[in-house]
Scaffold this active site. Structure first.
Site, mmCIF file in Angstrom:
data_model
loop_
_atom_site.group_PDB
_atom_site.id
_atom_site.type_symbol
_atom_site.label_atom_id
_atom_site.label_comp_id
_atom_site.label_asym_id
_atom_site.label_seq_id
_atom_site.Cartn_x
_atom_site.Cartn_y
_atom_site.Cartn_z
ATOM 1 N N HIS A 301 0.861 -1.193 0.000
ATOM 2 C CA HIS A 301 0.000 0.000 0.000
ATOM 3 C C HIS A 301 0.891 1.235 0.000
ATOM 4 O O HIS A 301 1.921 1.265 0.650
ATOM 5 C CB HIS A 301 -0.909 0.022 1.241
ATOM 6 C CG HIS A 301 -2.096 0.903 1.076
ATOM 7 N ND1 HIS A 301 -2.029 2.259 1.256
ATOM 8 C CD2 HIS A 301 -3.362 0.628 0.702
ATOM 9 C CE1 HIS A 301 -3.218 2.778 1.034
ATOM 10 N NE2 HIS A 301 -4.052 1.828 0.688
ATOM 11 N N ASP A 358 -7.917 -5.306 -0.282
ATOM 12 C CA ASP A 358 -8.362 -6.202 -1.360
ATOM 13 C C ASP A 358 -8.019 -7.664 -1.111
ATOM 14 O O ASP A 358 -8.462 -8.534 -1.869
ATOM 15 C CB ASP A 358 -7.742 -5.745 -2.686
ATOM 16 C CG ASP A 358 -8.312 -4.399 -3.117
ATOM 17 O OD1 ASP A 358 -7.537 -3.477 -3.398
ATOM 18 O OD2 ASP A 358 -9.553 -4.275 -3.113
#
Ligand code: SDX
Length: 426
Positions: A301, A358
């Site tokens: 991320h 996700d």
């Protein structure tokens, strides 16, 4: 903390103001830098660049903190529902009983799309990706509803109410099944489930387990400050484009496999690992080799250098949903083992790569019976209130200017045109 920064350049000294946010984040305000020094800054991917001031969402990537309008995501996930969180993000406060009742009433009484629009779904091939349909149909809403200051809040309701109908119609179009119309007597999420899984011949009884799980998943996806798609909504909205066009653009940004498209990629990756029969370390090693072209989708991320708090909650929720539905999904075990192996691996530790939102969400969509190409559509449904909140905040921000970044030019220097018959080389 000092209230200005000094830049020494070409024998000059420039004083630049420093501003701080509510949580102490600090920025050097460079909006006057070029006028003073003829110099711009360069930050490909905007990893160190603040594009705006915003009061919607706060993330502390080092500590794994995520708050919507100051409320920790863990508390909202535990105690709230998607319509209440949507109101909070868009209007800035948790609604009182009257406000919430009215908001839910409005959302349940603007769910129909114009019949002229319903026919447009038939024009898509059944092989179309539903994100293509979602983006174009959201933008098409601007053909039916005028963007005026008086209409702003009604258009926001229309968008939030109709987007689940559009998503469900897209799903039914791809399945070649009849469209199922919305119902006013169900919750926002219950109505979405029945439009997805009902048939004119057989009404879907809303599963409490799935309604609770889907509320949670949508809350966890509802906003994430200046991510790629929210920044796209702001970029398009900064030209004073209407809410439908701005958010239609956001859907396209989310579609990319590095952003919201990752949830589809994760499940397809887990299926590939399951079918390969190879051990997890082999796949983790492949992810570490830049030349392999393989990444551990759902990992890493730009902002979180610690666990994505949403991934923790989703991991637990995936377990609970499968248990309550009595489903044994080998992909969940593969995901958990993959996480375990990766988090012990120096490559991932050194780069602070953890599971992101996700990594586990697709397990829940699978348990609902959705095909992988609908996963990013579900992400978009969750992110809708966040995108709307950013578009609305920008519309109301007196500081807003059309977004127009600069560049460093690296092309050819000045040269004169030569007619083709005088050109000796390409
Ligand atoms: C979302 O911004 C948001 O808030 C997004 C989001 C939201 O709610 O809106 O949180 C939703 O988009 C989550 C991210 C979903 N995408 C993925 O899961 C795709 C896989 N992840 C990566 O592609 C990557 O981690 C990103 C895109 C998420 C972040 O990319 P960055 O910040 O540009 O990091 P990078 O690509 O520069 O990687 C830094 C290093 C590199 O190695 P080195 O060059 O240092 O050797 O880490 C490596 C990368 O190769 N790396 C990975 C990896 N992610 C980063 N290596 C293997 N597998 C991965 N998943």
């Amino acid at each position: 903390m000092s209230d200005s920064a000094k830049l020494l350049f070409n024998g000059h000294e420039y004083d630049l103001p420093v501003i701080a946010g509510t949580e102490g984040e600090t920025a050097i305000d460079i909006r006057k830098l070029r006028a003073q020094s003829q110099v711009i800054t360069l930050d490909p991917g905007y990893g160190n660049t603040g594009s705006c001031r915003s009061a919607i969402t706060f993330i502390d990537g080092e500590k794994g903190i995520l708050r919507y309008r100051g409320y920790p995501i863990e508390q909202l996930a535990e105690n709230s529902d998607f319509t209440e969180v949507s109101y909070l993000l868009i209007y800035g406060h948790l609604p009182n009983q009257t406000e919430l009742k009215q908001f839910r009433y409005d959302l349940s009484h603007h769910t129909l799309v114009h019949e002229d629009m319903r026919h447009m779904f038939d024009g898509y091939p059944s092989s179309a990706h539903p994100m293509a349909i979602l983006s174009s149909m959201i933008t098409t809403l601007s053909a039916f509803y005028e963007d005026t200051a008086e209409n702003m809040d009604l258009n926001i309701i229309r968008l939030l109410a109709k987007v689940k109908t559009i998503a469900a119609f897209a799903y039914k179009r791809l399945k070649g099944q009849p469209y199922v119309y919305p119902r006013n007597d169900l919750s926002y999420v219950g109505d979405l489930l029945q439009m997805l899984f009902s048939f004119p011949t057989e009404r879907y009884e809303v599963s409490e387990v799935l309604e609770r799980a889907l509320n949670l998943v949508l809350i966890l996806h509802a906003d994430h400050e200046q991510n790629c798609s929210a920044s796209t909504v702001r970029m398009v909205g900064s030209s004073a484009a209407n809410v439908f066009a701005s958010i239609g653009a956001g859907v396209c940004a989310l579609w990319g496999p590095l952003h919201g498209g990752a949830n589809q990629e994760v499940i397809e990756m887990l299926e590939q690992i399951r079918d390969s029969g190879e051990n997890y370390q082999a796949w983790v090693n492949r992810a570490k080799d830049r030349d392999s072209g393989f990444r551990l989708m759902g990992f890493g991320h730009r902002v979180y250098r610690n666990f994505d708090p949403r991934a923790r909650i989703l991991k637990r929720a995936a377990d609970e949903v499968l248990q309550e539905l009595g489903i044994n999904d080998p992909l969940l075990d593969i995901a958990k083992h993959l996480e375990e192996v990766a988090l012990k691996d120096e490559y991932f530790i050194e780069r602070q790569l953890y599971p992101n939102v996700d990594f586990y969400s697709g397990i829940i969509y699978r348990a609902m019976g959705l095909p992988t190409n609908m996963y990013t559509v579900m992400f978009a449904l969750g992110r809708m209130p966040g995108w709307i909140a950013h578009w609305r905040e920008q519309r109301h921000d007196p500081d807003t200017r059309i977004n127009r970044p600069r560049q460093i030019y690296t092309g050819a220097g000045n040269r004169n045109f030569l007619p083709w018959y005088e050109r000796t080389q390409g």
